[in-house]
Design an enzyme around this catalytic site. Sequence first.
Site, short mmCIF file in Angstrom:
data_model
loop_
_atom_site.label_atom_id
_atom_site.label_comp_id
_atom_site.label_asym_id
_atom_site.label_seq_id
_atom_site.Cartn_x
_atom_site.Cartn_y
_atom_site.Cartn_z
CG HIS A 15 -1.86 -1.11 1.31
ND1 HIS A 15 -3.13 -1.04 0.77
CD2 HIS A 15 -1.73 -2.35 1.84
CE1 HIS A 15 -3.74 -2.19 0.98
NE2 HIS A 15 -2.92 -3.00 1.63
CG LEU A 16 3.38 2.63 -2.75
CD1 LEU A 16 3.84 2.81 -4.19
CD2 LEU A 16 4.52 2.97 -1.79
CG ASP A 247 -1.31 -5.96 4.05
OD1 ASP A 247 -1.66 -5.03 3.31
OD2 ASP A 247 -2.05 -6.47 4.91
#
Length: 348
Positions: A15-16, A247
């Site tokens: 997740h960015l 994650d």
Amino acid sequence: MQSITIRRPDDWHLHLRDGAILEGVIADTSRTFARAIIMPNLVPPVVTTADAKAYRERILKALPDGHRFQPLMTLYLTEQTSPDDVEAGAASGLITAVKLYPAGATTNSHGGVRDMEKAMPVLERMAKIGLPLCVHGEVTTPDVDIFDREAVFIDTVLDPLRRRLPELKVTMEHVTTAGGIDYIKAAQGNLAGSITTHHLIINRNAILVGGIRPHYYCLPVAKRENHRLALRAAAVSGDPRFFLGTDSAPHVDPLKECACGCAGIYTSINTMSCLAHVFEEEGALDRLEAFASLNGPAWYGLSPNEERITLSKQADPVVFPAKIETGAGAVTVFDPMVPLHWQVSASA
């Protein structure tokens, strides 16, 4: 000094976020990892190929000068997703996978799938063209205990789907249970699993013992110790069906430290040091490269990276920042609760 050199790793679940958080955290990934599968659960989510193209451009724009990093884009599966758009995105090379979020399973998943039958046209097209489906493997029905969500998902959603579409390539992301590991091991092809850094280190006690510890809260939630040990055994086994997907999920502290805190643990900055610690504990440093650098590319049909990194064991613990400052606020870094002695450096 003890050291190991491995191919540059990849992160197969990352997740960015977007905007100021993206700009504040991306260097922690691109400094070490060559590629990452980027999660599409933005607000609004990445639901079309055009959305993915625009998001990829924002990611590349945020990269620090001199960093070489390839974002591998995914689409957020909805009941309205167009099979033609998915196929066009895959054919263009832009789309690496499609992500299934059962509605309400995790952060920004309210637009996910409620009726699998409505998603079948897309899944059938994906099976036909060989595009992988990445799944958040939990049910969200209120009568299912949160610690049983993964097991019930396997029985009621994943296994029926795989029987109906055996050609569909499925990644069971962030596996958290011994049952999930066993299910992947027993599968006859077209199923693999990613494992996070933090699920190799913490069990559910980390969240609850001594007070509520929101920075250890993630979804799927950490489970009992026997499950953590099963994840470790799978990760260090060298089995090509298991690979790293961190994650890593940044949230600014006010969204974690509140009455209804967000799920997510930020591990990008210290993942490789944590993994070296785990693999050393398990007497399996020689298999770290398989887990972090080889198995994932093989599963997704890509070549392993040619670049190398070196992990060197230091006499004194490696110091990581407790928080990452972003333009949106501070993000707390995962604390493994043990000293980390492995330091990452680039290698020729």
